[in-house]
Design a protein around this motif. Structure first.
Motif, PDB file in Angstrom:
ATOM      1  N   GLY A   8      -4.637  -6.695   0.649  1.00  0.00           N
ATOM      2  CA  GLY A   8      -3.691  -7.816   1.030  1.00  0.00           C
ATOM      3  C   GLY A   8      -4.201  -9.135   0.847  1.00  0.00           C
ATOM      4  N   TYR A  11      -3.731  -9.778   7.260  1.00  0.00           N
ATOM      5  CA  TYR A  11      -2.673  -8.852   7.082  1.00  0.00           C
ATOM      6  C   TYR A  11      -3.462  -7.316   6.495  1.00  0.00           C
ATOM      7  CZ  TYR A  11       0.717 -12.375   7.865  1.00  0.00           C
ATOM      8  OH  TYR A  11       1.483 -13.409   8.451  1.00  0.00           O
ATOM      9  N   PHE A  62       3.595  -8.750   3.531  1.00  0.00           N
ATOM     10  CA  PHE A  62       2.173  -8.173   3.391  1.00  0.00           C
ATOM     11  C   PHE A  62       2.174  -7.003   4.459  1.00  0.00           C
ATOM     12  CE2 PHE A  62       1.455 -12.958   3.255  1.00  0.00           C
ATOM     13  CZ  PHE A  62       1.691 -12.980   2.126  1.00  0.00           C
ATOM     14  N   SER A  63       1.943  -5.744   4.166  1.00  0.00           N
ATOM     15  CA  SER A  63       2.092  -4.462   4.755  1.00  0.00           C
ATOM     16  C   SER A  63       3.637  -4.597   5.305  1.00  0.00           C
ATOM     17  CB  SER A  63       1.265  -4.684   6.156  1.00  0.00           C
ATOM     18  OG  SER A  63       1.132  -3.695   6.931  1.00  0.00           O
TER      19      SER A  63
END
Length: 479
Positions: free
Chosen positions: A275, A280, A299-300
């Motif tokens: 990340g 995140y 992000f994610s």
């Protein structure tokens, strides 16, 4: 990737090859997770043992620890050659080495970097079942960079090298966010290779390299996993998205830096991904052809906040000044951020109990094992060394079967921030497919490695490579 040095780790950093941040102050050793889950009974012990002085601490009674070799700092890859049974180490500075996993002697030099990479800097390697070695390297020229993929055909105790592919030159950012080409894996049938090209930005911001590339963000050759024919010679990969797609070279996109890739026993391809500098989660992704995993729009499974017109870094609880993109003011409202390309695929959801610490919207630290889980790992752990266990020699609870996949992953360790879970450990991941996605149960098996960077699995023995000063290769045998 952003890291933190501990125990014996040194300050040697190959920033342009790995995208590593320089190490700073020491941090407390990661403690074993105590969050309860259904799978907690899998671990016979949660009592830390340190069988070898100054070595890693073990949390599983059925693990035997042995130091295979003390090695020079700076090695970045460890691979098992299925043809000769030996371990191979890749050091970008000193070359390719061979090591007997039984510990009979120190690593022996096989080839210097110049002979295997044509003067470029090696960054990744993978063996095919027949002993062919595929190597990824990067070459900087002025303010541009390009990648080189080489194929080594076994030739006695060495290899005969040919060039499989070369990319066109593309803009470098000129800082630690140049993640470059690195991870590589060979398909189970040996006909294809899958190669990761990391991002040139932290979170999709403009990176002009001192004004040389006006408005440059990500490039067609970055933040992507490519698939190439393993028997190709002198392929030319253009910095042109339409041309790359037309040639069938793009496998999956939207990956910030999928530094390690691995095929599971059922043929599914997985990658660990790092990340950004904000808090995140790091990711484990099931890679599928044509899928987009969100970077830099997500992000994610969270949206990139700089896309919002009212974003304020001063009010963002996920920022911490330990990280370069934060302390240099790169997190700002970005009204010119490009529109998203289409639907995104989520990372693997982890239920814990290990490696699921996260930062909530109010800035508090939370444990995903006690909430809805996390997609996938604690921020800044930097997962590496992904391997899957299937050999019958491995204990049944730690190997893949018809219902679950069994994997191991290392964590280099967080370079800063205030989250309590810092990594530098070994995790066991049990993956179960649920409809069109995987969920994971994650256990911590060992911790207090010195920046572990790669792993190789032979039967019931896992070999762990450390990176910094005083580095070692450790064997963990599962009884």
């Amino acid at each position: 990737m952003h890291r933190q040095c501990r125990r014996r780790a040194g300050g040697l950093v190959l920033a342009l090859t790995l995208g590593l941040a320089a190490c700073s102050s020491a941090a407390p050793t990661t403690a074993p997770s105590s969050a309860p889950t259904e799978a907690a009974a899998e671990a016979p012990s949660t009592r830390a043992q340190q069988p070898i002085a100054n070595g890693p601490s073990i949390l599983h009674d059925a693990i035997e620890l042995r130091q295979v070799a003390a090695i020079d700092s700076g090695a970045i890859r460890l691979r098992h050659n299925p043809q000769d049974g030996q371990l191979y180490l890749l050091n970008p500075v000193s070359g390719l080495f061979r090591l007997d996993p039984a510990g009979n002697g120190p690593p022996a030099l096989v080839a210097a970097p110049a002979s295997i990479a044509n003067g470029a800097t090696p960054a990744g390697m993978a063996f095919a079942a027949d002993g062919t070695l595929y190597l990824v390297a990067n070459q900087r020229s002025g303010k541009e960079t390009q990648a080189l993929i080489r194929r080594g055909t076994p030739n006695g105790n060495s290899f005969t090298w040919t060039t499989l592919a070369t990319t066109a030159p593309y803009p470098a950012s000129g800082n630690q966010f140049d993640h470059l080409f690195n991870g590589i894996v060979v398909s189970p049938d040996g006909t294809e290779i899958y190669v990761n090209s990391g991002s040139r930005t932290d979170h999709g911001e403009v990176q002009t390299n001192g004004g040389a590339f006006a408005g440059a963000r990500e490039e067609p050759l970055t933040a992507t996993v490519f698939v190439l024919p393993a028997d190709a010679t002198d392929l030319a990969l253009p910095n042109d998205r339409a041309a790359l797609e037309a040639a069938g070279y793009i496998y999956a996109a939207g990956l910030r830096n999928a530094y390690d890739l691995a095929f599971a026993p059922n043929g599914d391809l997985f990658a660990v991904d790092n990340g950004p500098d904000a808090d995140y989660p790091d990711e484990l992704n099931w890679l599928r052809p044509g899928a987009h995993y969100g970077f830099p729009w997500r992000f994610s499974n969270s949206d990139n906040p700089v896309r919002q017109p009212d974003y304020s870094s001063a009010a963002d609880p996920l920022l911490h000044p330990d990280f370069m993109a934060v302390n240099t003011g790169l997190y700002q409202a970005d009204p010119n951020f490009p529109p998203p390309p289409g639907p995104f695929t989520d990372p693997v959801l982890s239920r814990g109990p290990a490696a699921v610490i996260y930062r909530a919207a109010d800035g508090s630290e939370q444990d995903g094992a006690a909430t809805a889980g996390l997609a996938t790992f604690t921020p800044h752990r930097s997962p590496l060394g992904l391997v899957f266990a299937a050999d019958p020699a491995m204990p049944a609870e730690l190997r893949s079967n018809d219902e679950t996949l069994s994997a191991f992953v290392l964590s280099w360790g967080a370079a800063g921030g205030t989250l309590s879970d810092k990594g530098q450990d070994l995790l066991h991941i049990q993956l179960r497919k649920n409809a069109d996605a995987y969920e994971a149960v994650v256990q911590q098996l060992a911790y207090d490695f010195a920046n572990p960077i790669d792993a190789a699995l032979i039967g019931d023995r896992l070999y762990v490579l450390e990176f910094g000063a005083g580095a070692a290769i450790w064997e963990l045998r599962f009884r």
